[in-house]
Design an enzyme around this catalytic site. Structure first.
Site, mmCIF file in Angstrom:
data_model
loop_
_atom_site.group_PDB
_atom_site.id
_atom_site.type_symbol
_atom_site.label_atom_id
_atom_site.label_comp_id
_atom_site.label_asym_id
_atom_site.label_seq_id
_atom_site.Cartn_x
_atom_site.Cartn_y
_atom_site.Cartn_z
ATOM 1 N N ASP A 158 -6.448 0.863 0.963
ATOM 2 C CA ASP A 158 -6.546 1.189 2.386
ATOM 3 C C ASP A 158 -7.900 0.749 2.907
ATOM 4 O O ASP A 158 -8.685 0.079 2.203
ATOM 5 C CB ASP A 158 -6.306 2.684 2.615
ATOM 6 C CG ASP A 158 -7.465 3.540 2.121
ATOM 7 O OD1 ASP A 158 -8.326 3.017 1.365
ATOM 8 O OD2 ASP A 158 -7.520 4.725 2.485
ATOM 9 N N LYS A 215 0.830 -1.205 0.000
ATOM 10 C CA LYS A 215 0.000 0.000 0.000
ATOM 11 C C LYS A 215 0.866 1.258 0.000
ATOM 12 O O LYS A 215 0.686 2.160 -0.840
ATOM 13 C CB LYS A 215 -0.921 0.018 1.214
ATOM 14 C CG LYS A 215 -1.886 1.185 1.228
ATOM 15 C CD LYS A 215 -2.576 1.357 2.570
ATOM 16 C CE LYS A 215 -1.662 2.132 3.514
ATOM 17 N NZ LYS A 215 -2.347 2.537 4.756
#
Length: 416
Positions: free
Chosen positions: A302, A284
């Site tokens: 997320d 991420k």
């Protein structure tokens, strides 16, 4: 003395009386046979006659007969008839039960190969109207739920939605969001790749607003990887305290800075395989850096992104890596970075985790989860956040496009 001739019945005795004489050839044995024969004949006649009991020649009483002429039944016969009469109701019940048996035979399976029985067909016919009524009621309730005042009716995508239909719906949602959030951007303040990667590591388990309020002091004191690599841990911990988990985060950013200094010449690498080797950096964080610092497409999975793509039925996956792969297959690679911004912006402003503002959602007609939140338009508008609700955003230094759209900069740490 006068002597008369022999007669056929006897001889004349002197005193004038007849003396019986035995017939010729008659013997005592024959007389006995005759008596037995006479007894049998008398018994047969007594049986054949109707009326009251007669006494047999042998002295035994013949069976009594009824007034109708029928012979009275013996005790054994009477008992038998009594049992027969008692059994008659049972036979009657059996006869009444016969139609049920016939009905059961009619409803028996037509064959042993699992074909439907008549009873099953009858039950199915009777239950069909009830099922149809229940289906109509469910449809009506769904229509009422998905067509509130001021909102278009919303139909949930079919369960067997094809991949092509899913791709079209997903891309349409992204186009709609692009019109709603033309100013979408990463909501972390940064001026270079180093600041962005450190800010992204610090954003774990806290808000972008808190990170943006904390990093100005950190970068003012440690502007380069070399500076932060040589920093005193206790001093860094004190700066990072507002972000939470400050000890672990201090260890990560100092270790990250040392790796950049020692392995990459103080520069942030621009390759995914190099970024994920750095302390505290996962996929991420790597995609945030690649997409926003280097212009290389990446999907940022997320918490907001995960929640929305499952609500929209883009995927049922729950692991970030699998979500990234599933969603990435629905869009051209060139759209991945802005897609992430659109989805995250929408999740933070309208499609909240606990109470989404469905009544104020611009993509309600495309959302299969419409109705999970507030559908009343007036009440839903009160749930909007940041620029959509007239509140300050998360960045202290947002891009000009955001300000032009009516966005308000976030206040500094301690300003309120």
């Amino acid at each position: 003395m006068v002597v008369r001739r022999d007669s056929a019945v006897g001889e004349q005795v002197p005193d004038g009386t007849k003396e019986p004489t035995k017939a010729a050839g008659s013997t005592p044995a024959k007389e006995a046979v005759k008596k037995v024969t006479a007894t049998k004949t008398a018994s047969k006649k007594a049986v054949s006659k109707k009326g009251a009991p007669v006494e047999d020649v042998s002295g035994k009483a013949a069976p009594a007969r009824s007034a109708t002429g029928k012979r009275a039944a013996s005790p054994a016969a009477a008992a038998k008839k009594s049992v027969s009469k008692k059994a008659a109701p049972a036979k009657a019940v059996a006869k009444k039960a016969a139609p049920a048996k016939v009905a059961a035979k009619r409803t028996a399976p037509a064959s042993s190969d699992g074909t439907k029985t008549t009873a099953t067909k009858t039950a199915a016919k009777k239950s069909a109207p009830a099922k149809a009524a229940a289906k109509k009621t469910a449809v009506k309730k769904t229509a009422d739920k998905k067509a509130p005042p001021g909102q278009p009716s919303v139909a949930e995508p079919p369960r067997d939605e094809s991949h092509t239909a899913l791709v079209r719906r997903a891309r349409r949602i992204n186009r709609e969001l692009a019109e709603v959030y033309p100013y979408a951007h990463p909501e972390l303040d940064f001026q270079n790749p180093f600041q962005l990667i450190v800010a992204t590591v610090l954003s774990a388990q806290t808000t972008d607003l808190r990170v943006n309020q904390t990093t100005p002091a950190l970068f003012a004191k440690y502007p380069t990887p070399e500076d932060l690599a040589e920093a005193n841990a206790e001093e860094v911990e004190e700066i990072l305290r507002p972000t939470g988990f400050f000890r672990a985060k201090t260890k990560s950013v100092i270790g990250l800075s040392k790796a950049l200094r020692d392995d990459f010449g103080g520069e942030v690498p621009g390759r995914l395989e190099d970024l994920v080797k750095l302390p505290g950096v996962g996929r991420k964080t790597a995609f945030v850096v690649l997409g926003n610092a280097f212009g290389r497409p990446g999907i940022t999975v997320d918490t907001h992104f995960q929640r929305l793509v499952r609500r929209w039925k883009w995927t049922e996956q729950t692991e970030p890596d699998k979500i990234e792969a599933a969603v990435g297959a629905l869009f051209p690679k060139s759209e991945w970075t802005m897609l992430s911004h659109h989805v995250i912006f929408h999740g933070r402003r309208i499609c909240h985790a606990r109470k989404p503002a469905c009544g104020a959602c611009p993509i309600a007609p495309l959302c299969p989860a419409y109705g999970e939140g507030e559908t009343d338009p007036e009440k839903a508008r009160k749930l909007l956040k940041y620029e959509k609700g007239g509140f300050p955003g998360q960045r202290l230094n947002p891009p000009q496009s955001y300000l032009d759209a009516g966005g308000i900069p976030a206040p500094p740490l301690g300003a309120g």
